[in-house]
Design a protein around this motif. Structure first.
Motif, PDB file in Angstrom:
ATOM      1  N   GLU A 150       0.834  -1.203   0.000  1.00  0.00           N
ATOM      2  CA  GLU A 150       0.000   0.000   0.000  1.00  0.00           C
ATOM      3  C   GLU A 150       0.871   1.255   0.000  1.00  0.00           C
ATOM      4  O   GLU A 150       0.594   2.228  -0.706  1.00  0.00           O
ATOM      5  CB  GLU A 150      -0.912  -0.005   1.230  1.00  0.00           C
ATOM      6  N   GLU A 151       1.957   1.211   0.798  1.00  0.00           N
ATOM      7  CA  GLU A 151       2.877   2.350   0.848  1.00  0.00           C
ATOM      8  C   GLU A 151       3.538   2.575  -0.509  1.00  0.00           C
ATOM      9  O   GLU A 151       3.725   3.707  -0.954  1.00  0.00           O
ATOM     10  CB  GLU A 151       3.945   2.098   1.912  1.00  0.00           C
ATOM     11  N   LYS A 152       3.866   1.473  -1.191  1.00  0.00           N
ATOM     12  CA  LYS A 152       4.478   1.583  -2.515  1.00  0.00           C
ATOM     13  C   LYS A 152       3.503   2.219  -3.502  1.00  0.00           C
ATOM     14  O   LYS A 152       3.879   3.087  -4.296  1.00  0.00           O
ATOM     15  CB  LYS A 152       4.893   0.197  -3.016  1.00  0.00           C
ATOM     16  N   ASP A 153       2.231   1.787  -3.448  1.00  0.00           N
ATOM     17  CA  ASP A 153       1.217   2.356  -4.341  1.00  0.00           C
ATOM     18  C   ASP A 153       1.059   3.856  -4.102  1.00  0.00           C
ATOM     19  O   ASP A 153       0.954   4.644  -5.046  1.00  0.00           O
ATOM     20  CB  ASP A 153      -0.129   1.653  -4.126  1.00  0.00           C
ATOM     21  N   GLN A 154       1.038   4.246  -2.827  1.00  0.00           N
ATOM     22  CA  GLN A 154       0.901   5.664  -2.505  1.00  0.00           C
ATOM     23  C   GLN A 154       2.097   6.460  -3.016  1.00  0.00           C
ATOM     24  O   GLN A 154       1.947   7.578  -3.517  1.00  0.00           O
ATOM     25  CB  GLN A 154       0.753   5.838  -0.992  1.00  0.00           C
ATOM     26  N   LEU A 155       3.282   5.870  -2.886  1.00  0.00           N
ATOM     27  CA  LEU A 155       4.491   6.541  -3.365  1.00  0.00           C
ATOM     28  C   LEU A 155       4.445   6.725  -4.878  1.00  0.00           C
ATOM     29  O   LEU A 155       4.780   7.794  -5.396  1.00  0.00           O
ATOM     30  CB  LEU A 155       5.726   5.723  -2.974  1.00  0.00           C
ATOM     31  N   MET A 156       4.010   5.686  -5.592  1.00  0.00           N
ATOM     32  CA  MET A 156       3.920   5.778  -7.052  1.00  0.00           C
ATOM     33  C   MET A 156       2.913   6.845  -7.475  1.00  0.00           C
ATOM     34  O   MET A 156       3.132   7.583  -8.437  1.00  0.00           O
ATOM     35  CB  MET A 156       3.534   4.412  -7.631  1.00  0.00           C
ATOM     36  N   LYS A 157       1.809   6.937  -6.733  1.00  0.00           N
ATOM     37  CA  LYS A 157       0.805   7.960  -7.040  1.00  0.00           C
ATOM     38  C   LYS A 157       1.369   9.359  -6.820  1.00  0.00           C
ATOM     39  O   LYS A 157       1.119  10.277  -7.603  1.00  0.00           O
ATOM     40  CB  LYS A 157      -0.439   7.749  -6.177  1.00  0.00           C
ATOM     41  N   ARG A 158       2.153   9.518  -5.734  1.00  0.00           N
ATOM     42  CA  ARG A 158       2.759  10.829  -5.472  1.00  0.00           C
ATOM     43  C   ARG A 158       3.745  11.202  -6.569  1.00  0.00           C
ATOM     44  O   ARG A 158       3.819  12.358  -6.994  1.00  0.00           O
ATOM     45  CB  ARG A 158       3.465  10.821  -4.110  1.00  0.00           C
ATOM     46  N   VAL A 159       4.505  10.210  -7.040  1.00  0.00           N
ATOM     47  CA  VAL A 159       5.462  10.457  -8.121  1.00  0.00           C
ATOM     48  C   VAL A 159       4.731  10.892  -9.389  1.00  0.00           C
ATOM     49  O   VAL A 159       5.153  11.826 -10.083  1.00  0.00           O
ATOM     50  CB  VAL A 159       6.314   9.197  -8.396  1.00  0.00           C
ATOM     51  N   GLU A 160       3.627  10.211  -9.690  1.00  0.00           N
ATOM     52  CA  GLU A 160       2.856  10.563 -10.885  1.00  0.00           C
ATOM     53  C   GLU A 160       2.297  11.981 -10.774  1.00  0.00           C
ATOM     54  O   GLU A 160       2.299  12.742 -11.745  1.00  0.00           O
ATOM     55  CB  GLU A 160       1.704   9.565 -11.082  1.00  0.00           C
ATOM     56  N   ARG A 161       1.813  12.330  -9.578  1.00  0.00           N
ATOM     57  CA  ARG A 161       1.285  13.688  -9.387  1.00  0.00           C
ATOM     58  C   ARG A 161       2.377  14.732  -9.580  1.00  0.00           C
ATOM     59  O   ARG A 161       2.158  15.780 -10.187  1.00  0.00           O
ATOM     60  CB  ARG A 161       0.666  13.819  -7.990  1.00  0.00           C
ATOM     61  N   LEU A 162       3.570  14.429  -9.065  1.00  0.00           N
ATOM     62  CA  LEU A 162       4.691  15.359  -9.228  1.00  0.00           C
ATOM     63  C   LEU A 162       5.079  15.504 -10.694  1.00  0.00           C
ATOM     64  O   LEU A 162       5.390  16.601 -11.164  1.00  0.00           O
ATOM     65  CB  LEU A 162       5.892  14.884  -8.408  1.00  0.00           C
ATOM     66  N   LYS A 163       5.052  14.387 -11.425  1.00  0.00           N
ATOM     67  CA  LYS A 163       5.375  14.435 -12.855  1.00  0.00           C
ATOM     68  C   LYS A 163       4.399  15.348 -13.594  1.00  0.00           C
ATOM     69  O   LYS A 163       4.788  16.173 -14.417  1.00  0.00           O
ATOM     70  CB  LYS A 163       5.322  13.028 -13.458  1.00  0.00           C
ATOM     71  N   LYS A 164       3.117  15.168 -13.294  1.00  0.00           N
ATOM     72  CA  LYS A 164       2.103  15.988 -13.959  1.00  0.00           C
ATOM     73  C   LYS A 164       2.265  17.458 -13.597  1.00  0.00           C
ATOM     74  O   LYS A 164       2.081  18.343 -14.431  1.00  0.00           O
ATOM     75  CB  LYS A 164       0.708  15.494 -13.572  1.00  0.00           C
ATOM     76  N   ARG A 165       2.618  17.701 -12.333  1.00  0.00           N
ATOM     77  CA  ARG A 165       2.797  19.083 -11.897  1.00  0.00           C
ATOM     78  C   ARG A 165       3.966  19.734 -12.637  1.00  0.00           C
ATOM     79  O   ARG A 165       3.894  20.893 -13.046  1.00  0.00           O
ATOM     80  CB  ARG A 165       3.039  19.115 -10.386  1.00  0.00           C
ATOM     81  N   VAL A 166       5.047  18.974 -12.809  1.00  0.00           N
ATOM     82  CA  VAL A 166       6.212  19.501 -13.530  1.00  0.00           C
ATOM     83  C   VAL A 166       5.872  19.761 -14.986  1.00  0.00           C
ATOM     84  O   VAL A 166       6.288  20.764 -15.580  1.00  0.00           O
ATOM     85  CB  VAL A 166       7.397  18.506 -13.426  1.00  0.00           C
ATOM     86  N   GLU A 167       5.084  18.847 -15.574  1.00  0.00           N
ATOM     87  CA  GLU A 167       4.748  18.984 -16.991  1.00  0.00           C
ATOM     88  C   GLU A 167       3.873  20.201 -17.268  1.00  0.00           C
ATOM     89  O   GLU A 167       3.814  20.690 -18.392  1.00  0.00           O
ATOM     90  CB  GLU A 167       4.054  17.707 -17.476  1.00  0.00           C
ATOM     91  N   THR A 168       3.181  20.680 -16.247  1.00  0.00           N
ATOM     92  CA  THR A 168       2.329  21.859 -16.451  1.00  0.00           C
ATOM     93  C   THR A 168       3.132  23.157 -16.444  1.00  0.00           C
ATOM     94  O   THR A 168       2.628  24.202 -16.841  1.00  0.00           O
ATOM     95  CB  THR A 168       1.251  21.941 -15.349  1.00  0.00           C
ATOM     96  N   VAL A 169       4.373  23.080 -15.967  1.00  0.00           N
ATOM     97  CA  VAL A 169       5.216  24.276 -15.948  1.00  0.00           C
ATOM     98  C   VAL A 169       5.692  24.575 -17.367  1.00  0.00           C
ATOM     99  O   VAL A 169       6.133  23.687 -18.094  1.00  0.00           O
ATOM    100  CB  VAL A 169       6.441  24.066 -15.026  1.00  0.00           C
TER     101      VAL A 169
END
Length: 214
Positions: A150-169
Motif C-alpha cells: 500500500e505504501e508503494k502504491d501511494q508513493l507511485m501515485k505521489r510520483v505521478e502527481r509530481l510528474k504531472k505538476r512539472v509537466e504543467t510548468v
C-alpha cells in the motif's frame, strides 16, 4: 553452554548495553528479566521493539519477537516440529530457548541492524519456513507485506502527481535540459579540480623524492 553464556555476558557488559553482569548474576535472572534482556537486544537492532514487556501480554510479546526473528532469518535449533516449543519458550522466558537467540543476535548485531532496516522497504520478506508455520507470525507477515504494498502504491501515485505538476510548468523540458547541463558542468569542474590536486600531490612527492636523493 558456558562459552555461550560468557560471550553473552561479555557482549551485554559492553556498549551500548553497559550491563554489569557476571556469569552467576546473569544465569540467576528470572524469566521476565531474561525476556527483557532479549527485548533490549532486539530493540538495539530494531528501535520499534523498545517496549517494557511488563506492559504487554505474554502472547503479544512472543508474537512481536517471533515476527522480528523471522525477518532476521533466525532459525531455531532443531526441526520445524519444534516451533511450538520455541514459541512456548519465548512466552515463559526459557533459558534453553533464549540463550541461543541472544548469542546469535549479539554475534551478528551490525548485520542484523541493516537487515531490519532494509526489511521496511522490501516488498517480499524472506521469512524462514519454520516461522511461517506459526499462525501469528504468518498473519503478521501478511499484514506487513500488505502495508508495504500500500505504501508503494501511494508513493507511485505521489510520483505521478509530481510528474504531472512539472509537466504543467511552461518550458519544463528546456528547464530540465539546462539543469542537466549545469550538473554535467559541475561534475566536470569537480573532476578537473580533483585531477589538478592529484597532479600537485604528485609534483610534491617527486620534489621530496628528488631532494632526498641529493
Amino acid at each position: 553452554m558456558s562459552d555461550q553464556i560468557k560471550f553473552i555476558v561479555d557482549s551485554l557488559n559492553k556498549e551500548p548495553f553497559k550491563k554489569n553482569y557476571n556469569l552467576i548474576t546473569f544465569d540467576s535472572l528470572g524469566p521476565m528479566q531474561l525476556l527483557q534482556v532479549l527485548n533490549d537486544v532486539l530493540a538495539e537492532i530494531d528501535p520499534k521493539q523498545d517496549v517494557d514487556i511488563r506492559e504487554e501480554m505474554p502472547e503479544q510479546t512472543a508474537k512481536r519477537m517471533l515476527n522480528l526473528l523471522g525477518i532476521l532469518k533466525y532459525k531455531p535449533p532443531g526441526n520445524a516440529t519444534d516451533m511450538s516449543t520455541f514459541r512456548q519458550g519465548l512466552v515463559i522466558g526459557s533459558k534453553p530457548v533464549i540463550y541461543p537467540v541472544l548469542h546469535w543476535l549479539l554475534q551478528k548485531s551490525n548485520e542484523l541492524k541493516k537487515r531490519a532496516y532494509l526489511a521496511r522497504f522490501l516488498i517480499k520478506l524472506e521469512v524462514p519456513s519454520e516461522f511461517l508455520q506459526d499462525e501469528t507470525v504468518a498473519d503478521t507477515n501478511k499484514q506487513d507485506i500488505s502495508a508495504m504494498e500500500e505504501e508503494k502504491d501511494q508513493l507511485m501515485k505521489r510520483v505521478e502527481r509530481l510528474k504531472k505538476r512539472v509537466e504543467t510548468v511552461q518550458n519544463h523540458q528546456r528547464m530540465l535540459k539546462i539543469a542537466r547541463q549545469l550538473r554535467v558542468e559541475k561534475e566536470r569542474e569537480e573532476f578537473l579540480a580533483q585531477q589538478k590536486q592529484e597532479q600537485k600531490n604528485q609534483v610534491s612527492t617527486e620534489s621530496l623524492y628528488s631532494g632526498s636523493q641529493k
